[in-house]
Design an enzyme around this catalytic site. Structure first.
Site, PDB file in Angstrom:
ATOM      1  N   ASP A 117      72.788   3.062 124.447  1.00 17.55           N
ATOM      2  CA  ASP A 117      71.350   2.907 124.544  1.00 17.55           C
ATOM      3  C   ASP A 117      70.774   4.007 125.438  1.00 17.55           C
ATOM      4  OD1 ASP A 117      69.220   0.836 126.492  1.00 17.55           O
ATOM      5  OD2 ASP A 117      68.744   1.775 124.571  1.00 17.55           O
ATOM      6  N   SER A 129      69.401   2.976 129.023  1.00 11.74           N
ATOM      7  CA  SER A 129      70.329   2.532 130.070  1.00 11.74           C
ATOM      8  C   SER A 129      71.275   3.670 130.380  1.00 11.74           C
ATOM      9  CB  SER A 129      71.155   1.336 129.609  1.00 11.74           C
ATOM     10  OG  SER A 129      70.379   0.417 128.923  1.00 11.74           O
TER      11      SER A 129
END
Lengths: 273, 204
Positions: free
Chosen positions: A204, A207
């Site tokens: 992701d 993150s």
């Protein structure tokens, strides 16, 4: 009669700049991006308690504002809460409920329960109808055993054996759904949480950086800050930049020395005889 | 155009060995027109604590006035200066109070705490604190500042080297931003003295 000076307010939100901000928006200016924690946060229940995990990246639009921020917030000695969403909201709401829990502990003389924290959070978030954008994973161990809950910005909650939230929640949930089983040991629980967070960090974009882990068991809480550092900085130049003194052109300099503040103590205790 | 790009600003603070430096640009503009080249963005709270405010200039000045007011009340009650960590919490609370109608400013706080330990922190316009051990940046030139500081920063720099590093980082970053620049202002604080320097930069 209007007040001449603005005294410190009693708390809560103040809406006095809203009319001005609306006017600015109508005149074509855009609202700034708030700092979000585009995040991966997870929690799971193992045989002796709860393990919480989070990544450590804070973003401001596409830029990484903080490479090592703390997303696992203290609520009570036996309760911790991971936060995703607008960073100011998660910090403010967890600080506020943490203070309320402390006052409650003083009033009742007992250890805080996870459901207390849960109810305080959900009633605050519901009353602001989702405008306080905080998505939380709340976990703890109290007299009734280990508990894990998720709280959504509009105020709904779920009670689960394993949970993930944030932009990296799908990556982390895929790890949990394949490897979670009841009755995990402490080491297995920590390993699984770290693996789920790493899945969020690497897949992701919101993150990144490091893995924080928090293990809560009966009577003992361990906050493993930066449990794993899978993204070390490898491009450090060996020489670095060295600037010669006087390299920068200075137009004027003003030097003031700081007067050390001395505490004047009145001479002796006259009453003490 | 974003509300933050209305006036233009660049702020950076860096930590050295028992000292810190906070620097800003000096331009005040109204969108693309420059109105002043000596605008003050870094303000003193007390001898060992300074705050820089980027973003909309009017909100920066209002925030500063409110903060000075609160700090003076604190000084009267507590008979001492505020610690940097406490001050950061105060700024965060004042900004979050206006969560749904915020002040459009991003503060950079720098101070010397107990044992001459330097403290720096920045916040977004809602008060989300970001404590850093190395450097913090804010303003329209923040993206360039992130890059410049990331490469030029070294831990435990002495005051003279820290001054050179922060100045070079600021000047090179504002050169890549149309809305900030027109010189630089650097404030270097050590436990014994405060040095304020005006830098010569490109005036375009």
């Amino acid at each position: 009669m209007g007040r001449m000076t603005e005294l410190p307010t009693k708390g809560g939100f103040s809406f006095d700049l809203c009319t001005r901000n609306d006017m600015l928006l109508k005149n074509g200016l855009q609202m700034p991006p708030f700092r979000k924690t585009g995040t991966t946060i997870v929690g799971l229940v193992f045989q002796d308690g709860v393990v919480l995990g989070a990544d450590t990246r804070a973003t401001e639009g596409p830029i990484v504002a903080d490479k090592n921020c703390e997303k696992i917030h203290f609520m009570a000695p036996n309760i911790y809460c991971c936060g995703a969403g607008t960073a100011a909201d998660t910090e403010a709401v967890t600080d506020m409920v943490s203070s309320q829990l402390q006052l409650h502990r003083y009033a009742t003389g007992r250890e805080s329960r996870v459901v207390t924290a849960l109810t305080l959070l959900k009633s605050h978030l519901f009353s602001y109808q989702g405008h306080v954008s905080a998505a939380l994973v709340l976990g703890g161990f109290d007299v009734t055993g280990p508990h894990l809950h998720t709280v959504y910005p509009h105020g709904s909650t779920d009670t689960l054996p394993f949970a993930t939230m944030g932009s990296g929640s799908l990556a982390a949930m895929s790890v949990f759904e394949s490897k979670y089983r009841e009755g995990l040991t402490r080491e297995e629980g920590i390993e699984l949480v770290a693996e789920a967070i790493c899945a969020g960090i690497f897949n992701d974009l919101g993150s990144g950086s490091n893995v924080d882990v928090c293990v809560i068991t009966e009577g003992k809480t361990e906050y493993l800050r930066n449990y794993q550092l899978p993204n070390p900085r490898t491009y450090i130049s060996s020489k670095g930049y060295t600037f010669v003194k006087g390299q920068t052109e200075v137009l004027s300099t003003k030097i003031t020395s700081i007067q050390p503040k001395v505490e004047a103590v009145e001479g002796g205790d006259a009453m003490e005889e | 155009m974003s509300i933050f790009e209305y006036n233009g600003s660049a702020l950076v603070a860096m930590v050295g060995k028992n000292c810190f430096a906070i620097a800003s640009d000096r331009r005040l503009g109204v969108q693309l027109q420059t109105v002043a080249t000596d605008f003050q963005r870094v303000f003193k709270i007390h001898d060992r604590l300074y705050i820089g405010l980027s973003g909309l200039a009017t909100d920066a000045q209002t925030m500063y006035q409110k903060l000075v007011f609160r700090h003076k009340l604190y000084q009267l009650r507590e008979e001492r200066d505020m610690k940097p960590q406490t001050f950061a919490s105060l700024v965060s609370a004042l900004l979050y109070e206006k969560r749904f109608g915020p002040f459009f400013c991003q503060p950079v706080i720098a101070g010397l705490g107990d044992n001459d330990e330097p403290f720096i922190c920045t916040m977004d316009c809602l008060g989300a604190k970001e404590l850093a051990k190395d450097f913090v940046v804010s303003g329209t030139a923040s993206e360039s500042l992130y890059g410049a500081c990331e490469s030029m920063y070294k831990p435990d720099m002495e005051p003279e080297e820290l001054f050179e590093t922060i100045s070079q980082a600021l000047l090179s970053s504002v050169d890549r931003d149309c809305l900030s620049g027109w010189g630089g202002y650097v404030l270097l604080v050590t436990p014994t003295e405060v040095q304020e320097k005006i830098l010569k930069g490109r005036m375009d």
